[in-house]
Design a protein around this motif. Structure first.
Motif, PDB file in Angstrom:
ATOM      1  N   GLN A  14       0.835  -1.209   0.000  1.00  0.00           N
ATOM      2  CA  GLN A  14       0.000   0.000   0.000  1.00  0.00           C
ATOM      3  C   GLN A  14       0.867   1.255   0.000  1.00  0.00           C
ATOM      4  O   GLN A  14       0.576   2.217  -0.721  1.00  0.00           O
ATOM      5  N   MET A  17       2.342   1.682  -3.462  1.00  0.00           N
ATOM      6  CA  MET A  17       1.364   2.238  -4.397  1.00  0.00           C
ATOM      7  C   MET A  17       1.137   3.730  -4.154  1.00  0.00           C
ATOM      8  O   MET A  17       0.963   4.501  -5.103  1.00  0.00           O
ATOM      9  N   SER A  21       1.847   6.448  -6.923  1.00  0.00           N
ATOM     10  CA  SER A  21       0.723   7.310  -7.315  1.00  0.00           C
ATOM     11  C   SER A  21       1.096   8.778  -7.218  1.00  0.00           C
ATOM     12  O   SER A  21       0.717   9.589  -8.070  1.00  0.00           O
ATOM     13  N   LEU A 247       3.626   0.163 -10.654  1.00  0.00           N
ATOM     14  CA  LEU A 247       2.311   0.166 -10.013  1.00  0.00           C
ATOM     15  C   LEU A 247       1.640  -1.196 -10.165  1.00  0.00           C
ATOM     16  O   LEU A 247       1.012  -1.700  -9.216  1.00  0.00           O
ATOM     17  N   ILE A 248       1.764  -1.798 -11.344  1.00  0.00           N
ATOM     18  CA  ILE A 248       1.191  -3.139 -11.557  1.00  0.00           C
ATOM     19  C   ILE A 248       1.852  -4.143 -10.618  1.00  0.00           C
ATOM     20  O   ILE A 248       1.185  -4.995 -10.010  1.00  0.00           O
ATOM     21  N   GLN A 251       0.495  -3.664  -7.131  1.00  0.00           N
ATOM     22  CA  GLN A 251      -0.863  -4.209  -7.041  1.00  0.00           C
ATOM     23  C   GLN A 251      -0.839  -5.728  -6.909  1.00  0.00           C
ATOM     24  O   GLN A 251      -1.599  -6.301  -6.116  1.00  0.00           O
ATOM     25  N   ARG A 252       0.027  -6.387  -7.666  1.00  0.00           N
ATOM     26  CA  ARG A 252       0.124  -7.836  -7.581  1.00  0.00           C
ATOM     27  C   ARG A 252       0.646  -8.272  -6.209  1.00  0.00           C
ATOM     28  O   ARG A 252       0.197  -9.287  -5.656  1.00  0.00           O
ATOM     29  N   PHE A 254       0.157  -6.668  -3.436  1.00  0.00           N
ATOM     30  CA  PHE A 254      -0.977  -6.466  -2.521  1.00  0.00           C
ATOM     31  C   PHE A 254      -1.953  -7.638  -2.627  1.00  0.00           C
ATOM     32  O   PHE A 254      -2.414  -8.184  -1.613  1.00  0.00           O
ATOM     33  N   GLN A 255      -2.274  -8.044  -3.853  1.00  0.00           N
ATOM     34  CA  GLN A 255      -3.206  -9.153  -4.053  1.00  0.00           C
ATOM     35  C   GLN A 255      -2.652 -10.455  -3.486  1.00  0.00           C
ATOM     36  O   GLN A 255      -3.382 -11.244  -2.883  1.00  0.00           O
TER      37      GLN A 255
END
Length: 275
Positions: A14, A17, A21, A247-248, A251-252, A254-255
Motif C-alpha cells: 500500500q 502504491m 501514485s 504500479l502493476i 498491485q500484484r 498487494f493481491q
C-alpha cells in the motif's frame, strides 16, 4: 503469526502504491523529483535458537528516498525561466520576519509590480555579489541578496530597463534605453553532501537538514553546480511507463498478500471447527 506477516506485506504494498501514485500525479510538475519506497525484511530469534528453523516475520519500510536525477527540458520564451543542467538548486528566501531559506529546481520565476523576482510560491530568488570582472565576491548565504530588477539606468534614472540577460554561469546583466549596461550579480545556487537527505516542503522546494548536510553556495559552472539555461524549464524526472509497470507490480504484491491472509483465515477456521 502468518496474519501479521502478510499484514506487513499489505502495508508495504500500500505504501509502495502511494509513493508511485504521487510520482504519477506529479509527472507534469516543474522541477519535481520522483521518490522510491525501500523495504527490508524482519527477522527475530533468541541467541540460542537455530535460525535454520525460524521463518522471517514480514517486511518493514526502511525509508522513502528521493531520486535527484535530471529531468527533461522544455523551451520557454521567458528570460526569467531557468533550467539547471547539473546538481545545483536555486536559493530562494521568504518574506520577513522569518525569511526562511529553501532550495528548488523549479525555475519558473516572474517579476512582481515592485520588481522583485519571485518563484511560484512567492519566495525571492537570491543573487551573489560580483566584482567588475563578474567574479563572485561573497559565496555565503549571508552575502546573498534579493534579485530586484532596476527601474532605470545608474547614470540616468529616466532611462528605462529594456532587456535582462542571464548567462550560462548565472551572470545577470541589465540593458537600458540609453544603451547603458549594468551587471546585477550571479544567480545563487546550492549543492549538498547528501541530496537525498533534503526535507521536502512541497512545490518542488526543499529545506536543508542534518541528513543532507550544510549547503555549499556558489554560482553556476562551479564544481557540481551545473550550468543555467535561460528560457527553459526542467520537467519532472518521472517516467510514466516505468511508474505504471511498478504500479502493476505493487498491485500484484498487494493481491498476493491478501490471498495469503485469506488462506491463513480458512486454515484457522478449519482448525476451530474441528470436533
Amino acid at each position: 503469526m502468518s496474519f501479521y506477516t502478510s499484514l506487513s506485506g499489505l502495508k508495504g504494498a500500500q505504501t509502495d502504491m502511494s509513493v508511485i501514485s504521487n510520482n504519477i500525479a506529479n509527472a507534469g510538475s516543474i522541477g519535481f523529483k520522483r521518490s522510491k519506497a525501500q523495504f527490508g525484511d524482519i527477522f527475530a530469534s533468541s541467541p540460542t535458537q537455530s535460525t535454520k528453523m525460524i521463518a522471517g516475520q514480514g517486511q518493514r519500510l526502511n525509508g522513502i528516498s528521493q531520486q535527484f536525477t535530471q529531468g527533461s527540458y522544455e523551451s520557454s520564451e521567458k528570460t526569467l525561466d531557468m533550467a539547471i543542467v547539473g546538481e545545483g538548486m536555486f536559493v530562494v528566501k521568504g518574506d520577513p520576519p522569518r525569511e526562511q531559506v529553501t532550495y528548488t529546481r523549479n525555475g519558473a520565476f516572474t517579476a512582481t509590480p515592485d520588481r522583485n523576482v519571485i518563484d511560484s510560491t512567492g519566495q525571492k530568488l537570491q543573487l551573489l555579489p560580483v566584482d567588475a570582472s563578474g567574479n563572485v565576491t561573497n559565496n555565503t548565504l549571508a552575502g546573498a541578496f534579493d534579485f530586484v530588477l532596476p527601474a532605470g539606468a545608474p547614470s540616468d534614472p529616466t532611462a528605462q530597463l529594456v532587456n535582462v540577460s542571464i548567462g550560462l554561469d548565472g551572470l545577470v546583466s541589465a540593458t537600458f534605453a540609453n544603451g547603458e549596461a549594468q551587471v546585477l550579480g550571479k544567480v545563487a545556487m546550492a549543492t549538498f553532501p547528501a541530496m537525498e537527505g533534503l526535507r521536502p516542503v512541497g512545490d518542488a522546494h526543499w529545506q536543508s537538514s542534518g541528513e543532507s548536510g550544510p549547503p555549499t553556495i556558489d554560482a553556476a559552472t562551479n564544481g557540481p553546480m551545473g550550468a543555467l539555461r535561460s528560457g527553459a524549464l526542467e520537467r519532472s524526472n518521472v517516467d510514466i511507463t516505468e511508474e505504471l509497470v511498478m504500479l502493476i507490480g505493487a498491485q500484484r504484491n498487494f493481491q498476493a498478500n491478501a490471498k495469503a491472509i485469506e488462506g491463513a483465515s480458512q486454515l484457522s477456521q478449519t482448525i476451530i471447527n474441528m470436533r
